[in-house]
Design an enzyme around this catalytic site. Sequence first.
Site, PDB file in Angstrom:
ATOM      1  CB  CYS A   2      -0.904  -0.002   1.214  1.00 58.94           C
ATOM      2  SG  CYS A   2      -1.745  -1.562   1.510  1.00 58.94           S
ATOM      3  NE  ARG A  27       4.005   1.448  -1.908  1.00 58.68           N
ATOM      4  CZ  ARG A  27       5.199   1.193  -1.373  1.00 58.68           C
ATOM      5  NH1 ARG A  27       6.283   1.746  -1.883  1.00 58.68           N
ATOM      6  NH2 ARG A  27       5.322   0.394  -0.333  1.00 58.68           N
ATOM      7  CD1 TRP A  75      -3.145  -4.539  -4.218  1.00 58.19           C
ATOM      8  CD2 TRP A  75      -2.705  -5.998  -2.589  1.00 58.19           C
ATOM      9  NE1 TRP A  75      -3.034  -5.789  -4.787  1.00 58.19           N
ATOM     10  CE2 TRP A  75      -2.765  -6.705  -3.815  1.00 58.19           C
ATOM     11  CE3 TRP A  75      -2.444  -6.715  -1.429  1.00 58.19           C
ATOM     12  CZ2 TRP A  75      -2.567  -8.085  -3.897  1.00 58.19           C
ATOM     13  CZ3 TRP A  75      -2.256  -8.090  -1.508  1.00 58.19           C
ATOM     14  CH2 TRP A  75      -2.318  -8.750  -2.732  1.00 58.19           C
ATOM     15  CG  ASN A 100       1.604   0.775   3.744  1.00 59.41           C
ATOM     16  OD1 ASN A 100       0.411   1.004   3.566  1.00 59.41           O
ATOM     17  ND2 ASN A 100       2.562   1.393   3.078  1.00 59.41           N
ATOM     18  N   GLY A 101       1.177  -3.078   6.055  1.00 60.58           N
ATOM     19  CA  GLY A 101       1.657  -4.233   6.775  1.00 60.58           C
ATOM     20  C   GLY A 101       0.517  -5.079   7.300  1.00 60.58           C
ATOM     21  CD  GLU A 483      10.260 -11.660 -16.132  1.00 57.49           C
ATOM     22  OE1 GLU A 483       9.847 -10.490 -16.134  1.00 57.49           O
ATOM     23  OE2 GLU A 483      10.165 -12.415 -15.141  1.00 57.49           O
ATOM     24  CE  LYS A 487       7.613  -8.517 -16.606  1.00 64.35           C
ATOM     25  NZ  LYS A 487       7.471  -9.446 -15.491  1.00 64.35           N
ATOM     26  CD  GLU A 490       3.907  -9.780 -13.670  1.00 69.27           C
ATOM     27  OE1 GLU A 490       4.286  -9.603 -12.510  1.00 69.27           O
ATOM     28  OE2 GLU A 490       4.566  -9.384 -14.654  1.00 69.27           O
ATOM     29  CG  HIS A 506       8.912 -35.748 -19.317  1.00 71.70           C
ATOM     30  ND1 HIS A 506       9.153 -37.025 -18.901  1.00 71.70           N
ATOM     31  CD2 HIS A 506       9.962 -35.401 -20.104  1.00 71.70           C
ATOM     32  CE1 HIS A 506      10.302 -37.447 -19.396  1.00 71.70           C
ATOM     33  NE2 HIS A 506      10.822 -36.475 -20.131  1.00 71.70           N
ATOM     34  CE  LYS A 605       7.764  -1.988 -10.038  1.00 71.81           C
ATOM     35  NZ  LYS A 605       8.054  -2.699 -11.289  1.00 71.81           N
TER      36      LYS A 605
END
Length: 610
Positions: A2, A27, A75, A100-101, A483, A487, A490, A506, A605
């Site tokens: 946040c 964020r 968030w 935050n937390g 990666e 992307k 996301e 497999h 973020k």
Amino acid sequence: MCGIIGAVAHRTVTPVLVEGLRRLEYRGYDSAGIAVLDSNGRLQRVRKQGKIKDLEETLGSALLEGHTGIAHTRWATHGTPCERNAHPHVCRETVAVVHNGIVENHAALRRQLEERGYEFQSDTDTEVIAHQIHALLAAGRSPLAAVQETCRILEGAYAIGVITTEAPQRLLAARHGSPLVIGLGESENFIASDVFALVGETQRFIFLEDGDVAELTTETVSVYDREGRWVQRPVHETRLAADATERGAYRHYMQKEIHEQPIAIEKTLNGRIQAGRVLDAAFGSLAERAFDRIKAVQIAACGTSYHAGLVARYWMEAIAGLPCNVEVASEFCNRKPVVLPNTLFVCISQSGETADTLAALREAKKLGYAHTLAVCNVPESSIVRESDFALMTRAGPEVSVASTKAFTTQLVALLLLVVALGKRNALLPAQETKIVKELESLPDQVRRVLQLEGEIEAWAERFGDKHHALYLGRGTHYPVALEGALKLKEISYIHAEAYPSGELKHGPLALIDEQMPVVAVAPNNELLEKLKSNLHEVHARGGELYVFADVDVPMESVPGVNLLRVAETDEVVAPIVYTVPLQLLAYHVALIKGTDVDQPRNLAKSVTVV
């Protein structure tokens, strides 16, 4: 995750708070809110689910004015995203808190406070902080003492900002486990989650340490440690320009940051290589002696940074001749690792505040690793401050939630580390000179890849109706495929998975049909023929192939096989080069899907809570 911002000034602080929230949008958040103490010392609050522009529309008619205030982008962790769970949280029109937390003992505290007559209006853990501070104020504590005592009760991670009608010209702040900075102005002072929120207001910052509680007025800043003793924390000046987080002519921050990669790579290399050699001094004045004793490497990171670590493992073993283990940071703390003698612990983080990576670093120091080294993009971050050595990636602010330039500069930094360690072991001087030459040519190679954006955009149109995708790579390009898949999922919300191409038989081959696009990375290396064989298996089963290939790869575009020749590049730096077209593909698919590219749903973020 946040965002927090607060201010105490001689001017109306609402515009400062709103602008700070806007700078913290990267964020990730689902609601936003502001609370100020007006000219009569009364507490006023506005909260809104949704984007900051929705909050601004409400503020336009609210006339929220005051010289002391706090604001927040939330968030959701405890409680669904909705207005009543949005911050700031207020107790009896007296105390307002942003946080935050995660307060781990919030349930027990809530029961105690309810027994004392406090009524809760939200489902959040944060509200217990506001009520606890109020209870201590009612018992005769000063605002500073009330915050200090509350912090001693809390368990978990937190960064908090507090205002109260008991002291309308004071702003209180505390930090334990979650980042919080103080910005120093002229007859005004600020708090924020990070410096990005305040670069338009000040360049001077104090970085609070775990356990610190601070009291700010327009003229003074007083900091107290966890024992309640007054302490003097150093003042740092940031070089970050006020316009560094502006989007400019680009449609999205992600597109801007993809195109910034050549310059970011140049900055990462600047001053760290000379006459074909990697300079040990780039890692710190004591690095030369420390590196002489290193016989193994342990890497810990999360998300995109973890993928960078996976590439580095291939390099570390193949180039430097050193055993290297890579682990997701959260898992590192959940087991009992065996520490090999003379092992360097490397933590990788864009923000330097990633909670799991910071926890892994602290655990590594307890376990007795020879030295710790941070690869990071934020010089003032916790991970940098707590590591023995640090190599800054110099990517500049990365605003888009989906990391791009941070990843490629992490790879550059890690390759520098590989060379620095390797020349003490298996790497010959001629090999070092060759790698340095490739690194120096890397910005131009990336620029050539960026010129393919139009062709990649045309490919992206074929993904518009797809719901799944498969990514393939071999060797160092398996992490690149990971990666690329990350992307895509996301920012376009297409389910994407990556596999080493040798794993097709497999299990993943069962998924192949005409609705499953398969993206492959095919540089011209010793694994090419094996990869081509895997691609034939996909093609034979009706899969549509999208192959990013070296200019010399003996392949042709045919129905069902789409080929884009990327660049002629050296095998060592190829993972960096081939990452860029995968970023562009994900970006343009997201545009076609119509998603929020820079702020994808459910993501933040900087993950600053475990």
